[in-house]
Design a protein around this motif. Structure first.
Motif, mmCIF file in Angstrom:
data_model
loop_
_atom_site.group_PDB
_atom_site.id
_atom_site.type_symbol
_atom_site.label_atom_id
_atom_site.label_comp_id
_atom_site.label_asym_id
_atom_site.label_seq_id
_atom_site.Cartn_x
_atom_site.Cartn_y
_atom_site.Cartn_z
ATOM 1 N N LEU A 20 0.895 -1.323 0.010
ATOM 2 C CA LEU A 20 0.140 -0.158 0.017
ATOM 3 C C LEU A 20 0.754 1.237 -0.038
ATOM 4 O O LEU A 20 1.833 1.192 0.668
ATOM 5 N N ASP A 21 0.441 2.315 -0.609
ATOM 6 C CA ASP A 21 1.285 3.643 -0.769
ATOM 7 C C ASP A 21 0.459 4.251 0.417
ATOM 8 O O ASP A 21 -0.271 4.104 1.278
ATOM 9 N N MET A 22 1.415 5.377 0.702
ATOM 10 C CA MET A 22 0.724 6.352 1.884
ATOM 11 C C MET A 22 -0.623 6.730 1.692
ATOM 12 O O MET A 22 -1.417 6.968 2.704
ATOM 13 N N ARG A 23 -1.210 7.070 0.734
ATOM 14 C CA ARG A 23 -2.290 7.717 0.396
ATOM 15 C C ARG A 23 -3.488 6.589 0.648
ATOM 16 O O ARG A 23 -4.383 6.813 1.310
ATOM 17 N N GLN A 24 -3.039 5.385 0.069
ATOM 18 C CA GLN A 24 -4.078 4.091 0.626
ATOM 19 C C GLN A 24 -4.130 3.965 2.148
ATOM 20 O O GLN A 24 -5.138 3.770 2.660
ATOM 21 N N ARG A 25 -3.043 3.764 2.799
ATOM 22 C CA ARG A 25 -2.779 3.850 4.183
ATOM 23 C C ARG A 25 -3.616 4.680 4.812
ATOM 24 O O ARG A 25 -4.226 4.420 5.619
ATOM 25 N N ARG A 26 -3.606 6.115 4.465
ATOM 26 C CA ARG A 26 -4.235 7.220 4.995
ATOM 27 C C ARG A 26 -5.730 6.880 5.002
ATOM 28 O O ARG A 26 -6.598 7.020 5.878
ATOM 29 N N LEU A 27 -6.264 6.515 3.894
ATOM 30 C CA LEU A 27 -7.469 5.993 3.499
ATOM 31 C C LEU A 27 -8.104 5.213 4.365
ATOM 32 O O LEU A 27 -9.255 4.928 5.172
ATOM 33 N N LEU A 28 -7.097 3.876 4.524
ATOM 34 C CA LEU A 28 -7.339 2.835 5.441
ATOM 35 C C LEU A 28 -7.796 3.414 6.817
ATOM 36 O O LEU A 28 -8.612 2.814 7.562
ATOM 37 N N ILE A 29 -6.901 4.282 7.294
ATOM 38 C CA ILE A 29 -6.822 4.478 8.623
ATOM 39 C C ILE A 29 -8.132 5.452 8.925
ATOM 40 O O ILE A 29 -8.965 5.418 9.931
ATOM 41 N N LEU A 30 -8.832 6.303 7.997
ATOM 42 C CA LEU A 30 -9.828 6.937 7.893
ATOM 43 C C LEU A 30 -11.100 6.148 7.789
ATOM 44 O O LEU A 30 -12.056 6.547 8.276
ATOM 45 N N CYS A 31 -11.045 5.168 7.329
ATOM 46 C CA CYS A 31 -12.254 3.990 6.951
ATOM 47 C C CYS A 31 -12.451 3.607 8.240
ATOM 48 O O CYS A 31 -12.062 2.449 8.536
ATOM 49 N N ASP A 32 -13.500 4.189 9.044
ATOM 50 C CA ASP A 32 -13.775 3.609 10.406
ATOM 51 C C ASP A 32 -15.382 3.064 10.381
ATOM 52 O O ASP A 32 -15.960 2.822 11.409
ATOM 53 N N GLY A 33 -16.098 2.946 9.513
ATOM 54 C CA GLY A 33 -17.350 2.762 9.245
ATOM 55 C C GLY A 33 -18.204 3.909 9.597
ATOM 56 O O GLY A 33 -19.530 3.976 9.455
ATOM 57 N N GLN A 34 -17.641 5.261 9.968
ATOM 58 C CA GLN A 34 -18.674 6.192 10.248
ATOM 59 C C GLN A 34 -18.553 7.337 9.242
ATOM 60 O O GLN A 34 -19.526 8.277 9.122
ATOM 61 N N ARG A 35 -17.524 7.365 8.375
ATOM 62 C CA ARG A 35 -17.168 8.513 7.433
ATOM 63 C C ARG A 35 -17.919 7.977 5.985
ATOM 64 O O ARG A 35 -17.576 6.625 5.514
#
Length: 177
Positions: A20-35
């Motif tokens: 995963l690149d850094m943008r994909q990692r950031r996206l995964l971190i932000l995907c919490d089921g709430q956004r």
């Protein structure tokens, strides 16, 4: 649709060796089921929806309508529900404005200039802590920049800075033209 991480995603985030690149990692971190996709697009940019689709297809994300989080979803079932969200997310979104972003931008511009005045302003801006002091040094940088570069370049820098600055500070920089 509010994507959330799968077990594969949690493992990938902990391992730091996942493909995963850094943008994909950031996206995964932000995907919490709430956004929602729209919120993720506002945070990460226009390509967030496409990255969500890629990560769903890769088994890193699922939606509430999908099977349990441990099983990767089938790409065919995810393509149809995402289509309306992708078109809604393609509408223009106001970027976040912050003094920190504006400061980092001006630091980058000053760092690219090979001139003693730019180097001095770079150090001053780097050391500035108070909001007023940061604004003063950034204003000084905009006033000095025309002597160091072309007018067209200065105009582009001013325009980008006005896009990054919080709205309440834009009036202080509008006079510098």
């Amino acid at each position: 649709m509010q994507p959330r991480k799968t077990d594969l995603a949690r493992t990938a985030l902990q391992a730091h060796r996942a493909p995963l690149d850094m943008r994909q990692r950031r996206l995964l971190i932000l995907c919490d089921g709430q956004r929602s996709i729209a919120e993720l697009t506002a945070l990460l940019g226009q390509d967030a929806a496409a990255m969500v689709i890629q990560l769903i297809q890769g088994g890193y994300l699922v939606t509430a309508a999908d099977a349990p989080a441990s099983t990767p979803p089938a790409p065919v079932t995810m393509t149809a529900p995402l289509a309306p969200s992708v078109t809604a997310a393609s509408a223009p979104v106001e970027r976040r404005r912050s003094l920190v972003a504006a400061r980092i931008y001006v630091l980058g511009i000053l760092e690219m200039q090979r001139h003693p005045n730019a180097a001095a302003l770079f150090r001053d801006l780097q050391q500035a802590r108070a909001e007023g002091e940061v604004l003063r040094v950034m204003q000084s940088a905009l006033q000095v920049l025309p002597a160091l570069t072309s007018e067209g370049y200065c105009q582009r820098v001013r325009q980008r800075l006005m896009e990054a600055l919080p709205v309440e500070h834009c009036s202080a920089f509008a006079a510098i033209a």
